[in-house]
Motif scaffolding. Sequence first.
Motif, mmCIF file in Angstrom:
data_model
loop_
_atom_site.group_PDB
_atom_site.id
_atom_site.type_symbol
_atom_site.label_atom_id
_atom_site.label_comp_id
_atom_site.label_asym_id
_atom_site.label_seq_id
_atom_site.Cartn_x
_atom_site.Cartn_y
_atom_site.Cartn_z
ATOM 1 N N GLY A 205 0.808 -1.209 0.000
ATOM 2 C CA GLY A 205 0.000 0.000 0.000
ATOM 3 C C GLY A 205 0.839 1.255 0.000
ATOM 4 N N LEU A 206 0.263 2.302 0.540
ATOM 5 C CA LEU A 206 0.908 3.604 0.483
ATOM 6 C C LEU A 206 0.619 4.391 1.751
ATOM 7 C CD1 LEU A 206 -1.126 6.035 -1.822
ATOM 8 C CD2 LEU A 206 -2.018 3.841 -1.066
ATOM 9 N N ILE A 207 1.344 5.498 1.889
ATOM 10 C CA ILE A 207 1.119 6.467 2.960
ATOM 11 C C ILE A 207 0.779 7.783 2.287
ATOM 12 C CG2 ILE A 207 2.037 7.555 5.031
ATOM 13 C CD1 ILE A 207 4.292 5.429 4.963
ATOM 14 N N VAL A 208 -0.270 8.422 2.731
ATOM 15 C CA VAL A 208 -0.625 9.742 2.198
ATOM 16 C C VAL A 208 -0.497 10.771 3.313
ATOM 17 C CG1 VAL A 208 -2.108 8.830 0.387
ATOM 18 C CG2 VAL A 208 -3.097 9.324 2.645
ATOM 19 N N GLY A 209 -0.317 12.014 2.900
ATOM 20 C CA GLY A 209 -0.156 13.085 3.873
ATOM 21 C C GLY A 209 1.277 13.462 4.125
ATOM 22 N N MET A 210 2.204 13.018 3.237
ATOM 23 C CA MET A 210 3.621 13.315 3.412
ATOM 24 C C MET A 210 4.070 14.485 2.549
ATOM 25 S SD MET A 210 5.381 9.530 3.796
ATOM 26 C CE MET A 210 4.966 8.984 2.127
ATOM 27 N N GLY A 211 3.118 15.271 2.057
ATOM 28 C CA GLY A 211 3.456 16.400 1.206
ATOM 29 C C GLY A 211 3.444 16.078 -0.268
ATOM 30 N N GLU A 212 2.960 14.884 -0.626
ATOM 31 C CA GLU A 212 2.937 14.476 -2.025
ATOM 32 C C GLU A 212 1.861 15.234 -2.803
ATOM 33 O OE1 GLU A 212 0.076 12.391 0.376
ATOM 34 O OE2 GLU A 212 2.267 12.330 0.531
ATOM 35 N N THR A 213 2.048 15.349 -4.100
ATOM 36 C CA THR A 213 1.080 15.990 -4.979
ATOM 37 C C THR A 213 0.009 14.987 -5.395
ATOM 38 O OG1 THR A 213 2.263 15.419 -7.001
ATOM 39 C CG2 THR A 213 2.903 17.468 -5.885
ATOM 40 N N ASP A 214 -1.056 15.494 -5.999
ATOM 41 C CA ASP A 214 -2.084 14.607 -6.540
ATOM 42 C C ASP A 214 -1.474 13.643 -7.554
ATOM 43 O OD1 ASP A 214 -4.004 15.855 -5.019
ATOM 44 O OD2 ASP A 214 -4.855 17.017 -6.673
ATOM 45 N N ASP A 215 -0.616 14.152 -8.417
ATOM 46 C CA ASP A 215 0.014 13.289 -9.423
ATOM 47 C C ASP A 215 0.812 12.168 -8.776
ATOM 48 O OD1 ASP A 215 -0.433 14.219 -12.277
ATOM 49 O OD2 ASP A 215 0.091 16.116 -11.328
ATOM 50 N N GLU A 216 1.489 12.484 -7.688
ATOM 51 C CA GLU A 216 2.289 11.458 -7.012
ATOM 52 C C GLU A 216 1.408 10.423 -6.328
ATOM 53 O OE1 GLU A 216 6.311 14.120 -6.183
ATOM 54 O OE2 GLU A 216 4.625 14.232 -4.766
ATOM 55 N N VAL A 217 0.265 10.839 -5.793
ATOM 56 C CA VAL A 217 -0.685 9.863 -5.231
ATOM 57 C C VAL A 217 -1.158 8.919 -6.332
ATOM 58 C CG1 VAL A 217 -2.907 9.531 -4.092
ATOM 59 C CG2 VAL A 217 -1.434 11.423 -3.396
ATOM 60 N N VAL A 218 -1.531 9.483 -7.472
ATOM 61 C CA VAL A 218 -1.995 8.656 -8.587
ATOM 62 C C VAL A 218 -0.887 7.720 -9.053
ATOM 63 C CG1 VAL A 218 -2.832 8.688 -10.968
ATOM 64 C CG2 VAL A 218 -3.737 10.319 -9.300
ATOM 65 N N ASP A 219 0.345 8.230 -9.156
ATOM 66 C CA ASP A 219 1.475 7.373 -9.554
ATOM 67 C C ASP A 219 1.593 6.163 -8.638
ATOM 68 O OD1 ASP A 219 2.192 9.022 -11.642
ATOM 69 O OD2 ASP A 219 3.809 10.037 -10.553
ATOM 70 N N ALA A 220 1.507 6.393 -7.332
ATOM 71 C CA ALA A 220 1.653 5.298 -6.368
ATOM 72 C C ALA A 220 0.519 4.290 -6.508
ATOM 73 C CB ALA A 220 1.712 5.854 -4.950
ATOM 74 N N VAL A 221 -0.711 4.777 -6.614
ATOM 75 C CA VAL A 221 -1.861 3.870 -6.701
ATOM 76 C C VAL A 221 -1.832 3.074 -8.002
ATOM 77 C CG1 VAL A 221 -4.383 3.769 -6.824
ATOM 78 C CG2 VAL A 221 -3.264 5.251 -5.142
ATOM 79 N N PHE A 222 -1.476 3.717 -9.101
ATOM 80 C CA PHE A 222 -1.409 2.996 -10.367
ATOM 81 C C PHE A 222 -0.253 1.993 -10.364
ATOM 82 C CE2 PHE A 222 -4.062 5.417 -13.678
ATOM 83 C CZ PHE A 222 -5.063 5.661 -12.741
ATOM 84 N N ALA A 223 0.830 2.300 -9.656
ATOM 85 C CA ALA A 223 1.922 1.330 -9.522
ATOM 86 C C ALA A 223 1.450 0.107 -8.750
ATOM 87 C CB ALA A 223 3.118 1.970 -8.813
ATOM 88 N N LEU A 224 0.646 0.317 -7.719
ATOM 89 C CA LEU A 224 0.092 -0.808 -6.962
ATOM 90 C C LEU A 224 -0.847 -1.635 -7.828
ATOM 91 C CD1 LEU A 224 -0.569 1.079 -3.620
ATOM 92 C CD2 LEU A 224 1.103 -0.754 -3.971
ATOM 93 N N ARG A 225 -1.601 -0.964 -8.702
ATOM 94 C CA ARG A 225 -2.459 -1.698 -9.633
ATOM 95 C C ARG A 225 -1.615 -2.546 -10.570
ATOM 96 N NH1 ARG A 225 -6.762 1.634 -13.252
ATOM 97 N NH2 ARG A 225 -4.878 2.314 -14.345
ATOM 98 N N GLU A 226 -0.495 -1.995 -11.041
ATOM 99 C CA GLU A 226 0.393 -2.755 -11.923
ATOM 100 C C GLU A 226 1.012 -3.949 -11.204
ATOM 101 O OE1 GLU A 226 1.241 -2.489 -15.279
ATOM 102 O OE2 GLU A 226 -0.571 -1.240 -15.265
ATOM 103 N N LEU A 227 1.269 -3.795 -9.911
ATOM 104 C CA LEU A 227 1.833 -4.882 -9.119
ATOM 105 C C LEU A 227 0.804 -5.951 -8.778
ATOM 106 C CD1 LEU A 227 4.126 -2.963 -6.589
ATOM 107 C CD2 LEU A 227 4.868 -4.710 -8.223
ATOM 108 N N SER A 228 -0.469 -5.676 -9.084
ATOM 109 C CA SER A 228 -1.572 -6.602 -8.763
ATOM 110 C C SER A 228 -1.623 -6.901 -7.277
ATOM 111 C CB SER A 228 -1.434 -7.911 -9.567
ATOM 112 O OG SER A 228 -1.445 -7.661 -10.952
ATOM 113 N N SER A 229 -1.499 -5.842 -6.480
ATOM 114 C CA SER A 229 -1.564 -6.012 -5.030
ATOM 115 C C SER A 229 -2.960 -6.478 -4.628
ATOM 116 C CB SER A 229 -1.237 -4.682 -4.341
ATOM 117 O OG SER A 229 -1.221 -4.837 -2.946
#
Length: 350
Positions: A205-229
């Motif tokens: 998964g991921l951690i949100v609230g660390m100062g990341e941008t919307d684009d970076e949140v999307v990058d992380a979530v889509f990477a998790l989708r690619e990993l088939s978590s």
Amino acid sequence: MPSQYADLAERILAGDSLTRDEALDVLRSSDDDLLDLVAAAGRVRRKHFGNTVKVNYLVNLKSGLCPEDCFYCSQRRGSEAEVLKYTWLAQDEAIRQAKLGLDGGASRVCLVASGRGPHQRDIDRVGAMVSELKEQHPQAEVCACLGILSDGQAEQLKAAGVDAYNHNINTSESRYGDICTTHEYADRVRTVEHAKQAGLSPCSGLIVGMGETDDEVVDAVFALRELSSDSIPVNFLMPFEGTPLSQEWTLTPARCLRILAMVRLAAPASEVRMAGGREMHLRSQQALALHLANSLFLGDYLTSEGQAAAADLEMIADAGFEVLGADPTAASSRPVSRQRGAGTQVAPNA
């Protein structure tokens, strides 16, 4: 007239994939549209998980004393956070704590140890714990979270009876160097791949609230989708005093709901878990978040106290959901109790 999010949910239910632009639109949705968004994403959640909530329970096998410098973590090297520090729990104590969670309604026990990654003796130790626990509770799921895995270690854990392995990617690849310097994003991805190849269910998964941008949140979530978590824990940063991110207080309940909705729409069939920090940041909206997330941790986290377990179970029932696998006449319907200060507290962002 159906809202734009109702239409989006229809397409997701029909098998379409959430696009990047749609994900960004969800994160930037207006307050006026928030309930429509939750309702739409909630349809996707119910399609795959009905009205059930999976309850997980953390056992902190080894706390603090970590050589890594993850900026969000209270157990990091040089941390001045006031947390429990101890080496490995004895096997009988680890089993006792795991049984508390199972008796309280959990169907999965998460065995967590701080550190960069396990040595062979650590793999052997966890394997023995899992073997004993499975003998006493054959139906229990066990997820291990021991850090970066070396070749062959995932296979050994699988052989010992471990069902899943947790290793969060935490943030986007582009941002990873801003939150940790002692290992790389690729190390985390490689560990998730090791777990998958060994037949362990990947939990990342991921951690949100660390100062990341919307684009970076999307990058992380889509990477998790690619990993088939299979399971995606969404942690909400707890800004521990004594860590570099202690002043990061950017999350609101509405922001947390939007993030959970986006994760649900991006990975419709994955278990979405509202994890560490939910009590702090979702606050009174935790019950509403259950219409997006189908999983949570019961009781305490790694180095912080969570909501009382009885309150968690009441919240699930009051919101019209049922604990996955619960028998209302069995002991598992009783709230779990913890002995504070006995090494049972565990940190969210593992």
